[in-house]
Write a protein that holds these residues in place. Structure first.
Motif, PDB file in Angstrom:
ATOM      1  N   HIS A  19     -53.335 -74.645  32.662  1.00 39.49           N
ATOM      2  CA  HIS A  19     -53.561 -73.296  32.136  1.00 39.49           C
ATOM      3  C   HIS A  19     -54.419 -73.334  30.876  1.00 39.49           C
ATOM      4  CE1 HIS A  19     -50.059 -72.745  34.785  1.00 39.49           C
ATOM      5  NE2 HIS A  19     -50.474 -71.507  34.917  1.00 39.49           N
ATOM      6  N   GLY A  20     -55.498 -74.078  30.962  1.00 36.27           N
ATOM      7  CA  GLY A  20     -56.479 -74.069  29.879  1.00 36.27           C
ATOM      8  C   GLY A  20     -56.009 -74.661  28.576  1.00 36.27           C
ATOM      9  N   GLY A  21     -54.968 -75.492  28.614  1.00 33.30           N
ATOM     10  CA  GLY A  21     -54.477 -76.124  27.394  1.00 33.30           C
ATOM     11  C   GLY A  21     -53.500 -75.279  26.596  1.00 33.30           C
ATOM     12  N   PHE A  22     -53.135 -74.103  27.108  1.00 36.20           N
ATOM     13  CA  PHE A  22     -52.192 -73.237  26.384  1.00 36.20           C
ATOM     14  C   PHE A  22     -50.791 -73.814  26.477  1.00 36.20           C
ATOM     15  CE2 PHE A  22     -49.222 -69.599  26.343  1.00 36.20           C
ATOM     16  CZ  PHE A  22     -49.492 -69.126  25.066  1.00 36.20           C
ATOM     17  N   ASP A  23     -50.199 -74.152  25.338  1.00 38.83           N
ATOM     18  CA  ASP A  23     -48.875 -74.782  25.298  1.00 38.83           C
ATOM     19  C   ASP A  23     -47.784 -73.711  25.343  1.00 38.83           C
ATOM     20  OD1 ASP A  23     -46.551 -76.210  24.786  1.00 38.83           O
ATOM     21  OD2 ASP A  23     -47.467 -77.452  23.231  1.00 38.83           O
ATOM     22  N   PRO A  24     -46.968 -73.684  26.410  1.00 42.98           N
ATOM     23  CA  PRO A  24     -45.933 -72.641  26.507  1.00 42.98           C
ATOM     24  C   PRO A  24     -44.876 -72.745  25.416  1.00 42.98           C
ATOM     25  CG  PRO A  24     -45.636 -74.292  28.218  1.00 42.98           C
ATOM     26  CD  PRO A  24     -46.952 -74.582  27.574  1.00 42.98           C
ATOM     27  N   ARG A  25     -44.751 -73.917  24.790  1.00 41.44           N
ATOM     28  CA  ARG A  25     -43.774 -74.072  23.710  1.00 41.44           C
ATOM     29  C   ARG A  25     -44.188 -73.325  22.454  1.00 41.44           C
ATOM     30  NH1 ARG A  25     -43.918 -80.477  24.620  1.00 41.44           N
ATOM     31  NH2 ARG A  25     -46.093 -79.811  24.818  1.00 41.44           N
ATOM     32  N   LYS A  26     -45.463 -72.935  22.385  1.00 43.83           N
ATOM     33  CA  LYS A  26     -45.968 -72.214  21.219  1.00 43.83           C
ATOM     34  C   LYS A  26     -46.152 -70.728  21.506  1.00 43.83           C
ATOM     35  CE  LYS A  26     -48.406 -76.316  19.545  1.00 43.83           C
ATOM     36  NZ  LYS A  26     -49.728 -76.909  19.202  1.00 43.83           N
ATOM     37  N   ALA A  27     -45.739 -70.295  22.678  1.00 43.08           N
ATOM     38  CA  ALA A  27     -45.878 -68.884  23.048  1.00 43.08           C
ATOM     39  C   ALA A  27     -44.833 -68.040  22.328  1.00 43.08           C
ATOM     40  CB  ALA A  27     -45.730 -68.733  24.561  1.00 43.08           C
ATOM     41  N   ARG A  29     -41.631 -65.408  21.958  1.00 44.20           N
ATOM     42  CA  ARG A  29     -40.274 -65.584  22.477  1.00 44.20           C
ATOM     43  C   ARG A  29     -40.143 -65.073  23.903  1.00 44.20           C
ATOM     44  NH1 ARG A  29     -35.491 -63.573  18.719  1.00 44.20           N
ATOM     45  NH2 ARG A  29     -36.486 -65.207  17.453  1.00 44.20           N
ATOM     46  N   LEU A  30     -40.721 -63.900  24.196  1.00 41.66           N
ATOM     47  CA  LEU A  30     -40.585 -63.318  25.531  1.00 41.66           C
ATOM     48  C   LEU A  30     -41.287 -64.187  26.577  1.00 41.66           C
ATOM     49  CD1 LEU A  30     -39.580 -60.960  27.249  1.00 41.66           C
ATOM     50  CD2 LEU A  30     -41.729 -59.769  26.739  1.00 41.66           C
ATOM     51  N   VAL A  31     -42.540 -64.584  26.291  1.00 42.36           N
ATOM     52  CA  VAL A  31     -43.289 -65.415  27.231  1.00 42.36           C
ATOM     53  C   VAL A  31     -42.622 -66.768  27.399  1.00 42.36           C
ATOM     54  CG1 VAL A  31     -45.495 -66.583  27.632  1.00 42.36           C
ATOM     55  CG2 VAL A  31     -45.462 -64.248  26.743  1.00 42.36           C
ATOM     56  N   ARG A  32     -42.179 -67.337  26.292  1.00 38.47           N
ATOM     57  CA  ARG A  32     -41.518 -68.643  26.362  1.00 38.47           C
ATOM     58  C   ARG A  32     -40.234 -68.562  27.179  1.00 38.47           C
ATOM     59  NH1 ARG A  32     -41.357 -69.374  21.345  1.00 38.47           N
ATOM     60  NH2 ARG A  32     -39.143 -69.028  20.904  1.00 38.47           N
ATOM     61  N   GLY A  33     -39.492 -67.463  27.011  1.00 40.21           N
ATOM     62  CA  GLY A  33     -38.269 -67.293  27.786  1.00 40.21           C
ATOM     63  C   GLY A  33     -38.554 -67.142  29.268  1.00 40.21           C
ATOM     64  N   TRP A  34     -39.589 -66.369  29.600  1.00 39.20           N
ATOM     65  CA  TRP A  34     -39.984 -66.181  31.004  1.00 39.20           C
ATOM     66  C   TRP A  34     -40.351 -67.528  31.633  1.00 39.20           C
ATOM     67  CZ3 TRP A  34     -40.345 -62.133  34.503  1.00 39.20           C
ATOM     68  CH2 TRP A  34     -41.127 -62.355  35.628  1.00 39.20           C
ATOM     69  N   LEU A  35     -41.139 -68.324  30.905  1.00 29.93           N
ATOM     70  CA  LEU A  35     -41.587 -69.607  31.440  1.00 29.93           C
ATOM     71  C   LEU A  35     -40.435 -70.607  31.556  1.00 29.93           C
ATOM     72  CD1 LEU A  35     -45.023 -69.965  29.624  1.00 29.93           C
ATOM     73  CD2 LEU A  35     -44.590 -69.364  32.013  1.00 29.93           C
ATOM     74  N   ARG A  36     -39.470 -70.498  30.675  1.00 22.84           N
ATOM     75  CA  ARG A  36     -38.317 -71.398  30.789  1.00 22.84           C
ATOM     76  C   ARG A  36     -37.472 -71.036  32.006  1.00 22.84           C
ATOM     77  NH1 ARG A  36     -36.451 -75.112  26.183  1.00 22.84           N
ATOM     78  NH2 ARG A  36     -35.340 -75.802  28.029  1.00 22.84           N
ATOM     79  N   THR A 162     -56.380 -62.225  26.312  1.00 18.04           N
ATOM     80  CA  THR A 162     -56.735 -60.822  26.141  1.00 18.04           C
ATOM     81  C   THR A 162     -55.576 -59.904  26.506  1.00 18.04           C
ATOM     82  OG1 THR A 162     -57.515 -60.353  28.397  1.00 18.04           O
ATOM     83  CG2 THR A 162     -59.025 -61.541  26.939  1.00 18.04           C
ATOM     84  N   VAL A 163     -55.789 -58.620  26.266  1.00 20.00           N
ATOM     85  CA  VAL A 163     -54.758 -57.630  26.624  1.00 20.00           C
ATOM     86  C   VAL A 163     -54.802 -57.295  28.113  1.00 20.00           C
ATOM     87  CG1 VAL A 163     -54.733 -56.599  24.321  1.00 20.00           C
ATOM     88  CG2 VAL A 163     -56.273 -55.677  26.063  1.00 20.00           C
ATOM     89  N   GLY A 164     -55.773 -57.877  28.830  1.00 18.09           N
ATOM     90  CA  GLY A 164     -55.888 -57.591  30.254  1.00 18.09           C
ATOM     91  C   GLY A 164     -55.462 -58.722  31.156  1.00 18.09           C
ATOM     92  N   GLU A 165     -54.698 -59.671  30.633  1.00 22.65           N
ATOM     93  CA  GLU A 165     -54.302 -60.839  31.412  1.00 22.65           C
ATOM     94  C   GLU A 165     -53.285 -60.469  32.504  1.00 22.65           C
ATOM     95  OE1 GLU A 165     -55.770 -63.662  31.064  1.00 22.65           O
ATOM     96  OE2 GLU A 165     -56.661 -63.554  29.066  1.00 22.65           O
ATOM     97  N   ARG A 166     -53.055 -61.423  33.382  1.00 23.78           N
ATOM     98  CA  ARG A 166     -52.118 -61.235  34.495  1.00 23.78           C
ATOM     99  C   ARG A 166     -50.734 -60.745  34.038  1.00 23.78           C
ATOM    100  NH1 ARG A 166     -50.659 -60.946  40.031  1.00 23.78           N
ATOM    101  NH2 ARG A 166     -48.804 -62.184  40.388  1.00 23.78           N
ATOM    102  N   PRO A 167     -50.123 -61.320  32.980  1.00 19.61           N
ATOM    103  CA  PRO A 167     -48.800 -60.818  32.568  1.00 19.61           C
ATOM    104  C   PRO A 167     -48.816 -59.340  32.188  1.00 19.61           C
ATOM    105  CG  PRO A 167     -49.195 -62.962  31.593  1.00 19.61           C
ATOM    106  CD  PRO A 167     -50.489 -62.529  32.217  1.00 19.61           C
ATOM    107  N   THR A 168     -49.922 -58.882  31.599  1.00 22.72           N
ATOM    108  CA  THR A 168     -50.034 -57.460  31.262  1.00 22.72           C
ATOM    109  C   THR A 168     -50.043 -56.610  32.518  1.00 22.72           C
ATOM    110  OG1 THR A 168     -51.287 -57.959  29.248  1.00 22.72           O
ATOM    111  CG2 THR A 168     -51.452 -55.723  30.118  1.00 22.72           C
ATOM    112  N   ARG A 169     -50.775 -57.059  33.521  1.00 21.27           N
ATOM    113  CA  ARG A 169     -50.849 -56.300  34.776  1.00 21.27           C
ATOM    114  C   ARG A 169     -49.485 -56.251  35.458  1.00 21.27           C
ATOM    115  NH1 ARG A 169     -55.861 -59.260  34.795  1.00 21.27           N
ATOM    116  NH2 ARG A 169     -55.183 -60.780  36.350  1.00 21.27           N
TER     117      ARG A 169
END
Length: 222
Positions: A19-27, A29-36, A162-169
């Motif tokens: 995922h382009g080097g994006f570290d989920p541990r640094k996301a 709280r909500l995104v990190r919880g979803w990924l966990r 961006t504000v238009g990413e997949r999670p936003t949709r």
């Protein structure tokens, strides 16, 4: 390491590579919880040897069911949420089981685009104008197309979130159908107006997100 035994830190490192080097541990709280949660589900699926492709297909079936439930928008919203979880879980299953492949990534991306199209068909069936639905689909597709093309052009990092990413949709589709369902309980003609407003929000976020992405690409590639 056996099936389903990959630890969270090892999983996060593998996920970041895809995922382009994006570290989920640094996301956040909500995104990190979803990924966990996705990681836990993926680990369980890997242990019982369910292939990632089967999870991808199940998610696509859930998406296709959404427009079939357009007369019950609140239930359709639940299917959007389940499909989004399946979409996260298939990647998690692939990483945990060591079965992540370029072909699997292609199929997952294709399933995402088809799934979003199905959600927008549901918007149209609930009452959103066709032009708004087409604009939302087109702008979202352009967002993903630009990101794919810049990777082909040599841009290896994520560039911009961006504000238009997949999670936003996903969030807009879920909340839009949920609100339409709630509006239906108040008055039968309210869902169409509600979903129209949400479709307009989708278009706005998709447009802003595309401009953000293009600005980031311009800075990096010029």
């Amino acid at each position: 390491m056996g099936q389903g035994r990959l630890g969270w830190d090892e999983y996060a490192t593998g996920w970041a590579r895809l995922h382009g080097g994006f570290d989920p541990r640094k996301a956040g709280r909500l995104v990190r919880g979803w990924l966990r949660v996705s990681y836990v589900i993926g680990r369980g699926l890997a242990r019982v040897r369910i292939p990632p492709a089967a999870v991808t297909f199940a998610g696509l079936l859930l998406c296709v069911s959404v427009p079939l439930l357009a007369d019950r928008p609140a239930l359709a919203a639940v299917f959007v949420l389940l499909a989004a979880m399946a979409d996260s879980a298939d990647g998690a299953t692939a990483v945990v089981s060591g079965r992540a492949t370029r072909l699997g990534y292609l199929y997952d991306s294709l399933a995402d685009r088809l799934g979003e199209a199905a959600w927008l068909v549901a918007f149209w069936l609930v009452g959103a104008p066709g032009m708004l639905v087409v604009a939302a689909a087109g702008l979202s597709w352009l967002h993903e197309y630009v990101r794919a093309r810049v990777v082909a052009a040599g841009m290896r990092d994520i560039g911009a979130v961006t504000v238009g990413e997949r999670p936003t949709r996903v969030a807009v589709a879920f909340l839009g159908l949920l609100l339409a369902g709630a509006a239906e309980a108040v008055q039968t003609d309210l869902p169409a107006g509600t979903i129209t407003v949400v479709a307009a929000v989708w278009v706005l976020l998709a447009l802003v997100g595309l401009l953000q992405l293009l600005a980031a690409v311009h800075r990096v590639l010029r």
